[in-house]
Design a protein around this motif. Sequence first.
Motif, short mmCIF file in Angstrom:
data_model
loop_
_atom_site.label_atom_id
_atom_site.label_comp_id
_atom_site.label_asym_id
_atom_site.label_seq_id
_atom_site.Cartn_x
_atom_site.Cartn_y
_atom_site.Cartn_z
N TYR A 70 0.83 -1.21 0.00
CA TYR A 70 0.00 0.00 0.00
C TYR A 70 0.86 1.25 0.00
CZ TYR A 70 -4.15 2.82 1.14
OH TYR A 70 -5.18 3.74 1.12
N LYS A 71 1.97 1.20 0.73
CA LYS A 71 2.90 2.32 0.75
C LYS A 71 3.34 2.65 -0.67
CE LYS A 71 6.92 1.05 1.15
NZ LYS A 71 7.88 0.65 0.12
N ASP A 72 3.64 1.62 -1.45
CA ASP A 72 4.08 1.85 -2.83
C ASP A 72 2.96 2.40 -3.71
OD1 ASP A 72 6.73 1.28 -2.45
OD2 ASP A 72 6.55 -0.82 -3.02
N VAL A 73 1.73 2.00 -3.46
CA VAL A 73 0.59 2.56 -4.19
C VAL A 73 0.52 4.06 -3.92
CG1 VAL A 73 -1.95 2.62 -4.32
CG2 VAL A 73 -0.74 0.41 -4.24
N ILE A 74 0.66 4.44 -2.67
CA ILE A 74 0.56 5.85 -2.29
C ILE A 74 1.74 6.65 -2.84
CG2 ILE A 74 0.56 7.46 -0.34
CD1 ILE A 74 -0.97 5.17 1.21
N VAL A 75 2.95 6.11 -2.76
CA VAL A 75 4.12 6.81 -3.29
C VAL A 75 4.00 6.99 -4.80
CG1 VAL A 75 6.63 6.64 -3.67
CG2 VAL A 75 5.68 6.17 -1.40
N ARG A 91 -7.92 12.70 -13.93
CA ARG A 91 -8.98 11.72 -14.23
C ARG A 91 -8.38 10.36 -14.56
NH1 ARG A 91 -11.88 16.20 -16.18
NH2 ARG A 91 -10.94 16.11 -18.23
N GLU A 92 -7.32 10.35 -15.36
CA GLU A 92 -6.66 9.09 -15.72
C GLU A 92 -6.12 8.38 -14.48
OE1 GLU A 92 -3.69 10.20 -18.58
OE2 GLU A 92 -5.19 10.56 -20.15
N LEU A 93 -5.54 9.12 -13.55
CA LEU A 93 -5.02 8.53 -12.32
C LEU A 93 -6.16 7.95 -11.48
CD1 LEU A 93 -2.75 7.87 -10.35
CD2 LEU A 93 -2.94 10.22 -9.47
N ILE A 94 -7.24 8.68 -11.35
CA ILE A 94 -8.39 8.19 -10.58
C ILE A 94 -8.94 6.91 -11.20
CG2 ILE A 94 -10.80 8.70 -9.97
CD1 ILE A 94 -9.86 11.66 -9.63
N ILE A 95 -9.06 6.88 -12.52
CA ILE A 95 -9.56 5.69 -13.21
C ILE A 95 -8.60 4.52 -12.99
CG2 ILE A 95 -9.97 4.68 -15.51
CD1 ILE A 95 -11.09 7.52 -16.30
N ALA A 96 -7.29 4.78 -13.11
CA ALA A 96 -6.29 3.71 -12.95
C ALA A 96 -6.31 3.15 -11.53
CB ALA A 96 -4.90 4.24 -13.30
N GLN A 103 -2.59 -0.69 -15.46
CA GLN A 103 -1.13 -0.66 -15.58
C GLN A 103 -0.50 -0.08 -14.31
OE1 GLN A 103 0.37 -2.00 -18.37
NE2 GLN A 103 2.24 -1.87 -17.16
N PHE A 104 -1.20 0.83 -13.66
CA PHE A 104 -0.73 1.43 -12.41
C PHE A 104 -0.37 0.33 -11.40
CE2 PHE A 104 -1.56 3.00 -8.12
CZ PHE A 104 -0.89 4.22 -8.09
N TYR A 105 -1.29 -0.60 -11.17
CA TYR A 105 -1.06 -1.69 -10.22
C TYR A 105 -0.11 -2.75 -10.77
CZ TYR A 105 -4.79 0.23 -7.36
OH TYR A 105 -5.56 1.05 -6.58
N PHE A 106 -0.23 -3.00 -12.07
CA PHE A 106 0.64 -4.01 -12.69
C PHE A 106 2.10 -3.63 -12.51
CE2 PHE A 106 2.90 -6.06 -16.14
CZ PHE A 106 2.41 -7.35 -16.09
N ASP A 107 2.42 -2.36 -12.73
CA ASP A 107 3.80 -1.90 -12.59
C ASP A 107 4.34 -2.13 -11.17
OD1 ASP A 107 3.99 -1.13 -15.23
OD2 ASP A 107 3.51 0.97 -14.84
N ILE A 108 3.51 -1.90 -10.18
CA ILE A 108 3.95 -2.07 -8.79
C ILE A 108 4.02 -3.55 -8.42
CG2 ILE A 108 3.45 -1.58 -6.36
CD1 ILE A 108 1.93 0.97 -7.40
N ALA A 109 2.93 -4.28 -8.68
CA ALA A 109 2.83 -5.68 -8.23
C ALA A 109 3.75 -6.60 -9.03
CB ALA A 109 1.39 -6.16 -8.33
N GLY A 112 7.43 -4.63 -9.78
CA GLY A 112 8.15 -4.26 -8.56
C GLY A 112 8.35 -5.40 -7.59
N TYR A 113 7.33 -6.22 -7.39
CA TYR A 113 7.38 -7.27 -6.38
C TYR A 113 7.33 -8.69 -6.94
CZ TYR A 113 6.66 -3.79 -2.73
OH TYR A 113 6.80 -2.73 -1.88
N ASP A 114 7.00 -8.81 -8.21
CA ASP A 114 6.85 -10.11 -8.85
C ASP A 114 5.77 -10.95 -8.16
OD1 ASP A 114 7.36 -11.90 -10.89
OD2 ASP A 114 8.92 -12.96 -9.77
N VAL A 115 4.66 -10.30 -7.82
CA VAL A 115 3.50 -11.01 -7.29
C VAL A 115 2.31 -10.71 -8.20
CG1 VAL A 115 4.28 -10.96 -4.88
CG2 VAL A 115 2.77 -9.16 -5.72
N GLY A 116 1.35 -11.59 -8.18
CA GLY A 116 0.16 -11.40 -8.98
C GLY A 116 -0.73 -10.28 -8.43
N LEU A 117 -1.56 -9.76 -9.28
CA LEU A 117 -2.45 -8.67 -8.87
C LEU A 117 -3.44 -9.10 -7.80
CD1 LEU A 117 -2.99 -6.98 -12.34
CD2 LEU A 117 -1.78 -6.03 -10.36
#
Length: 181
Positions: A70-75, A91-96, A103-109, A112-117
Amino acid sequence: MQNDLETDTGIYLVNTLPLSYDEMASKYKDYKKKMMPIEKLSQREKKEVETLKILEELGYSLEETGTYFYKDVIVQAIEQLQEATSEENYRELIIAINNNYSQFYFDIARNGYDVGLKTFHSCINISYQNRTRINKELQREIGLDEYNTNYKQEALLIANHIIENQPRKEKSVMKKKVISY
């Protein structure tokens, strides 16, 4: 059909191993014990420390991997808010952020962490549901209330709060932006 009814205990196991997923788990503990001066941290790590401080005050457990996810989502939201130059960017950020498979979550998960969404969101949700000892004053200051029913919406409010409370020299040139859903 029976698999749908079973609890995925693997997610709970992942959620109990924050040190295995994020080195900030140990750096933040060292920072809190005054063994790691803030000056030794990179700019991104300073954002992460500030975010973890707020999450801790909002009742998130530092012993759960979901808190660090969650910290990474916020950062990431902070960085995108600071780079936003138009209403369309907001608007694009809110939708993502509201789309679990963006892609916002895909990039982090994944990247970044090599875990599934599914695992990523499940861990965050467990940490969100397990909050205790919430600082009500900070919660009010950020704008969190009973109407914010999920961590996705709260992530943007927390990110905006962090941006607005940065020292002047660190703030981007952007004006205060109220985020609505």
